[in-house]
Design an enzyme around this catalytic site. Structure first.
Site, PDB file in Angstrom:
ATOM      1  CG  ASN A  61      -0.411  -0.153   2.525  1.00 18.01           C
ATOM      2  OD1 ASN A  61       0.577  -0.850   2.711  1.00 18.01           O
ATOM      3  ND2 ASN A  61      -1.012   0.480   3.515  1.00 18.01           N
ATOM      4  CD  GLU A  63      -1.482   4.818   4.472  1.00 16.48           C
ATOM      5  OE1 GLU A  63      -1.013   5.679   5.242  1.00 16.48           O
ATOM      6  OE2 GLU A  63      -2.177   3.857   4.861  1.00 16.48           O
ATOM      7  CD  GLU A  74      -5.342  -5.893  -1.136  1.00 18.15           C
ATOM      8  OE1 GLU A  74      -4.817  -4.762  -1.049  1.00 18.15           O
ATOM      9  OE2 GLU A  74      -6.039  -6.386  -0.241  1.00 18.15           O
ATOM     10  CB  CYS A 115      -8.746  -4.397  -3.659  1.00 16.06           C
ATOM     11  SG  CYS A 115      -7.542  -3.096  -3.346  1.00 16.06           S
TER      12      CYS A 115
HETATM   13  N1  THU Z   1      -5.175  -1.504   2.644  1.00 10.50           N
HETATM   14  C1  THU Z   1      -4.614  -2.323   1.711  1.00 10.50           C
HETATM   15  O1  THU Z   1      -3.536  -2.050   1.160  1.00 10.50           O
HETATM   16  N2  THU Z   1      -5.265  -3.466   1.415  1.00 10.50           N
HETATM   17  C2  THU Z   1      -6.419  -3.887   2.013  1.00 10.50           C
HETATM   18  O2  THU Z   1      -6.913  -4.968   1.686  1.00 10.50           O
HETATM   19  C3  THU Z   1      -7.059  -3.057   3.027  1.00 10.50           C
HETATM   20  C4  THU Z   1      -6.436  -1.752   3.297  1.00 10.50           C
HETATM   21  C5  THU Z   1      -4.441  -0.298   3.014  1.00 10.50           C
HETATM   22  C6  THU Z   1      -5.077   1.011   2.618  1.00 10.50           C
HETATM   23  C7  THU Z   1      -4.460   1.945   3.635  1.00 10.50           C
HETATM   24  O3  THU Z   1      -3.182   2.358   3.165  1.00 10.50           O
HETATM   25  C8  THU Z   1      -4.259   1.083   4.869  1.00 10.50           C
HETATM   26  O4  THU Z   1      -4.293  -0.253   4.417  1.00 10.50           O
HETATM   27  C9  THU Z   1      -5.286   1.299   5.961  1.00 10.50           C
HETATM   28  O5  THU Z   1      -6.561   1.165   5.455  1.00 10.50           O
END
Ligand code: THU
Length: 158
Positions: A61, A63, A74, A115
């Site tokens: 992820n 941000e 994902e 996702c």
């Molecule tokens: N996040 C993901 O990368 N995948 C998931 O399946 C759920 C959430 C990330 C988004 C954000 O950067 C952090 O987790 C908190 O929600």
């Protein structure tokens, strides 16, 4: 009225019960949590996708100060996989996470709705099921396909 039940097949497994390639995907997804850029949520997610050409493409992820501009592990893995290897089919995806205290989540985490929708596109393109491995340190969930995670998905063609 016609009331139906939609049933999602779910296998609960331990790491040792996985086969070698599944274990490799779990290891890669866990490792990728360390490449997460999550200064806002401090929740680090990693994903690893096995492609039909044998490549494993990973993502984490990412941000952003403008929160909605960030993206999940994902989708970062899926978009890169299809950009890098447009001919390859998706076969398996593994997803792991570390929580705000930095430890691997005991329970598996599950992809968000956006996702699921994005991954469904690549499952459809792949012409076959994409197996899903949701990784917790206490247990692992195995699902047979992306569509099992997105019942009644939108389609223009049905
Ligand atoms: N996040 C993901 O990368 N995948 C998931 O399946 C759920 C959430 C990330 C988004 C954000 O950067 C952090 O987790 C908190 O929600």
């Amino acid at each position: 009225m016609d009331i139906r039940q939609l049933v999602i097949p779910l296998t609960i497994a331990s790491y040792d019960e996985l086969d070698a390639i599944e274990r490799q995907l779990v290891d890669e997804a866990r490792k990728m949590t360390y490449n997460s850029y999550a200064p806002y949520s401090k929740f680090s997610v990693g994903a690893a996708i096995l492609l039909s050409n044998g490549e494993i493409v990973t993502g984490a992820n990412q941000e952003n100060a403008a929160y909605p501009s960030g993206t999940c592990a994902e989708r970062s893995a899926a978009y890169y996989a299809h950009a890098r290897y447009p001919e390859a089919k998706f076969r398996v995806i593994a997803i792991a996470a570390r929580d705000t205290s930095g430890i691997y989540t005991p329970q598996p985490i599950s992809p968000c709705g956006a996702c699921r929708q994005a991954l469904l596109e690549y499952e459809t393109l792949s012409g076959g099921d994409v197996k899903v491995i949701l990784v917790g340190s206490e247990k692992i969930y195995l699902l047979p396909s992306i569509k099992s995670l997105l019942p009644l998905a939108f389609s223009e063609f049905d």
